[in-house]
Design a protein around this motif. Structure first.
Motif, PDB file in Angstrom:
ATOM      1  N   ASP A 141       0.816  -1.220   0.000  1.00  0.00           N
ATOM      2  CA  ASP A 141       0.000   0.000   0.000  1.00  0.00           C
ATOM      3  C   ASP A 141       0.849   1.269   0.000  1.00  0.00           C
ATOM      4  O   ASP A 141       0.371   2.336  -0.389  1.00  0.00           O
ATOM      5  N   GLY A 142       2.096   1.164   0.456  1.00  0.00           N
ATOM      6  CA  GLY A 142       2.964   2.332   0.492  1.00  0.00           C
ATOM      7  C   GLY A 142       3.582   2.687  -0.839  1.00  0.00           C
ATOM      8  O   GLY A 142       4.314   3.684  -0.942  1.00  0.00           O
ATOM      9  N   THR A 143       3.313   1.890  -1.858  1.00  0.00           N
ATOM     10  CA  THR A 143       3.842   2.191  -3.192  1.00  0.00           C
ATOM     11  C   THR A 143       2.732   2.768  -4.063  1.00  0.00           C
ATOM     12  O   THR A 143       1.587   2.340  -3.993  1.00  0.00           O
ATOM     13  N   ASP A 144       3.098   3.734  -4.874  1.00  0.00           N
ATOM     14  CA  ASP A 144       2.150   4.328  -5.817  1.00  0.00           C
ATOM     15  C   ASP A 144       2.897   4.547  -7.118  1.00  0.00           C
ATOM     16  O   ASP A 144       3.561   5.570  -7.317  1.00  0.00           O
ATOM     17  N   MET A 145       2.803   3.591  -8.026  1.00  0.00           N
ATOM     18  CA  MET A 145       3.559   3.635  -9.278  1.00  0.00           C
ATOM     19  C   MET A 145       2.696   4.101 -10.447  1.00  0.00           C
ATOM     20  O   MET A 145       3.010   3.852 -11.608  1.00  0.00           O
ATOM     21  N   ARG A 146       1.608   4.805 -10.132  1.00  0.00           N
ATOM     22  CA  ARG A 146       0.735   5.318 -11.192  1.00  0.00           C
ATOM     23  C   ARG A 146       1.452   6.351 -12.068  1.00  0.00           C
ATOM     24  O   ARG A 146       2.370   7.040 -11.607  1.00  0.00           O
ATOM     25  N   ALA A 274       5.597  -6.523   1.517  1.00  0.00           N
ATOM     26  CA  ALA A 274       4.546  -5.606   1.070  1.00  0.00           C
ATOM     27  C   ALA A 274       4.230  -4.559   2.135  1.00  0.00           C
ATOM     28  O   ALA A 274       3.935  -3.401   1.817  1.00  0.00           O
ATOM     29  N   GLY A 275       4.297  -4.963   3.388  1.00  0.00           N
ATOM     30  CA  GLY A 275       3.989  -4.040   4.474  1.00  0.00           C
ATOM     31  C   GLY A 275       5.036  -2.968   4.695  1.00  0.00           C
ATOM     32  O   GLY A 275       4.762  -1.945   5.336  1.00  0.00           O
ATOM     33  N   HIS A 306      15.118  -3.195   7.192  1.00  0.00           N
ATOM     34  CA  HIS A 306      13.737  -3.405   7.664  1.00  0.00           C
ATOM     35  C   HIS A 306      13.597  -4.721   8.441  1.00  0.00           C
ATOM     36  O   HIS A 306      12.474  -5.181   8.665  1.00  0.00           O
ATOM     37  N   ALA A 307      14.727  -5.282   8.817  1.00  0.00           N
ATOM     38  CA  ALA A 307      14.737  -6.523   9.616  1.00  0.00           C
ATOM     39  C   ALA A 307      13.904  -7.612   8.964  1.00  0.00           C
ATOM     40  O   ALA A 307      13.182  -8.351   9.636  1.00  0.00           O
ATOM     41  N   LEU A 308      14.015  -7.722   7.647  1.00  0.00           N
ATOM     42  CA  LEU A 308      13.268  -8.742   6.905  1.00  0.00           C
ATOM     43  C   LEU A 308      14.195  -9.879   6.493  1.00  0.00           C
ATOM     44  O   LEU A 308      13.773 -10.806   5.839  1.00  0.00           O
TER      45      LEU A 308
END
Length: 308
Positions: A141-146, A274-275, A306-308
């Motif tokens: 949701d934090g991405t906006d590639m429009r 994604a989060g 991001h500790a992923l």
């Protein structure tokens, strides 16, 4: 007696050796390699590196298959089973799967003017259009590639601040369209602006040429094929119109994967990515790659941060 004791010690040693061997083999055997596919764009390759790196941290073996071509090519690879995961945008993916879908927004919306009918979101429409055997992660949701709509600053003095404000005049205007090459998009000639039918469309090879055409009055409006931050200077002297009503369909990053080939832990990891992922993150990472950084290193640094 000594012989009996020696036999017992030897037997115990063999048991320990067998257990050690079994544990060692168990640790080394990560099962089949999960292949993450990438198209030809820089963004597609970066997403593949992020997903590959994230999945490998769940204890599975991963690799990246780069330069698979355009969307039909890497979906053919998904269908054939030669890749397991690919990165995508929600809106572009929906257009590929269902060209007639009317969904435009990133979340379900109730249309009050039509008696409270619920308009399905783009992610929900994507889920309903997926071929058998494929699934998707949560959208980032934090991405906006429009794409973005551009006007000269002088043109916005007529209180045109959004694409909706411009809609009534679209039919009088010629619009210029320019790509952002690094972005995961099929082509600029497939861009559609809901509720805004322009008189004519002119294609430009890059954002600099589009900016010049706008400032020179050659075209009256412009469409940039991705976030302006990816093309520094492209909007100098121009205004970027807001698009709260999603005249451009929502374009959030997500992963598409083959069902049955990822475990719950791997699927959760894709959702964790994604989060955390944002447009600013993608812009910054693409900037590093443009500067010569290795995409796998850039992805690893982001995952670590991001500790992923």
């Amino acid at each position: 007696m000594l012989l009996a004791v020696s036999r017992r010690v030897l037997a115990r040693g063999l048991v320990v050796a067998a257990v050690t061997l079994a544990v060692s083999c168990g640790n080394d055997d990560q099962g089949p390699t999960i292949v993450v596919g990438a198209g030809d764009s820089m963004e597609s390759n970066l997403l593949a590196q992020i997903y590959s790196g994230a999945l490998s941290r769940t204890g599975v073996s991963t690799s990246v298959a780069p330069h698979l071509g355009n969307r039909p090519d890497y979906f053919a690879a998904l269908d054939a089973g030669t890749v397991t995961v690919v990165g995508e945008h929600t809106g572009e993916l929906l257009a590929f799967l269902d060209a007639n879908s009317k969904a435009r927004k990133p979340a379900d919306a109730t249309e009050v003017a039509t008696g409270g009918v619920t308009e399905p979101s783009v992610p929900k429409a994507v889920n309903g259009s997926l071929p058998e055997g494929l699934a998707v992660s949560d959208p980032a949701d934090g991405t906006d590639m429009r794409p973005r709509m551009l006007l000269t600053e002088a043109a916005t003095r007529d209180r045109v601040r959004s694409i909706g404000d411009l809609a009534a005049r679209c039919g009088e205007l010629e619009v210029g369209v320019a790509p952002v090459p690094e972005v995961l998009r099929a082509s600029t000639d497939t861009l559609r602006v809901s509720g805004c039918g322009f008189a004519r469309t002119k294609l430009f090879h890059d954002a600099a040429a589009l900016r010049k055409a706008l400032l020179d009055g050659e075209v009256q409006a412009g469409i940039l094929g991705g976030p302006p931050a990816l093309v520094p200077g492209a909007t100098d002297g121009l205004a970027v119109l807001s698009d709260d009503d999603y005249a451009f369909r929502a374009e959030n990053v997500l992963a598409v994967y083959r069902k049955g080939e990822l475990g719950d832990r791997q699927i959760r990891k894709l959702n964790y990515v994604a989060g955390e992922l944002t447009t600013d993150d993608l812009v910054a990472m693409i900037g590093r790659i443009r500067g010569g950084a290795v995409p796998a290193d850039v992805a690893r640094d982001w995952l670590d941060s991001h500790a992923l």
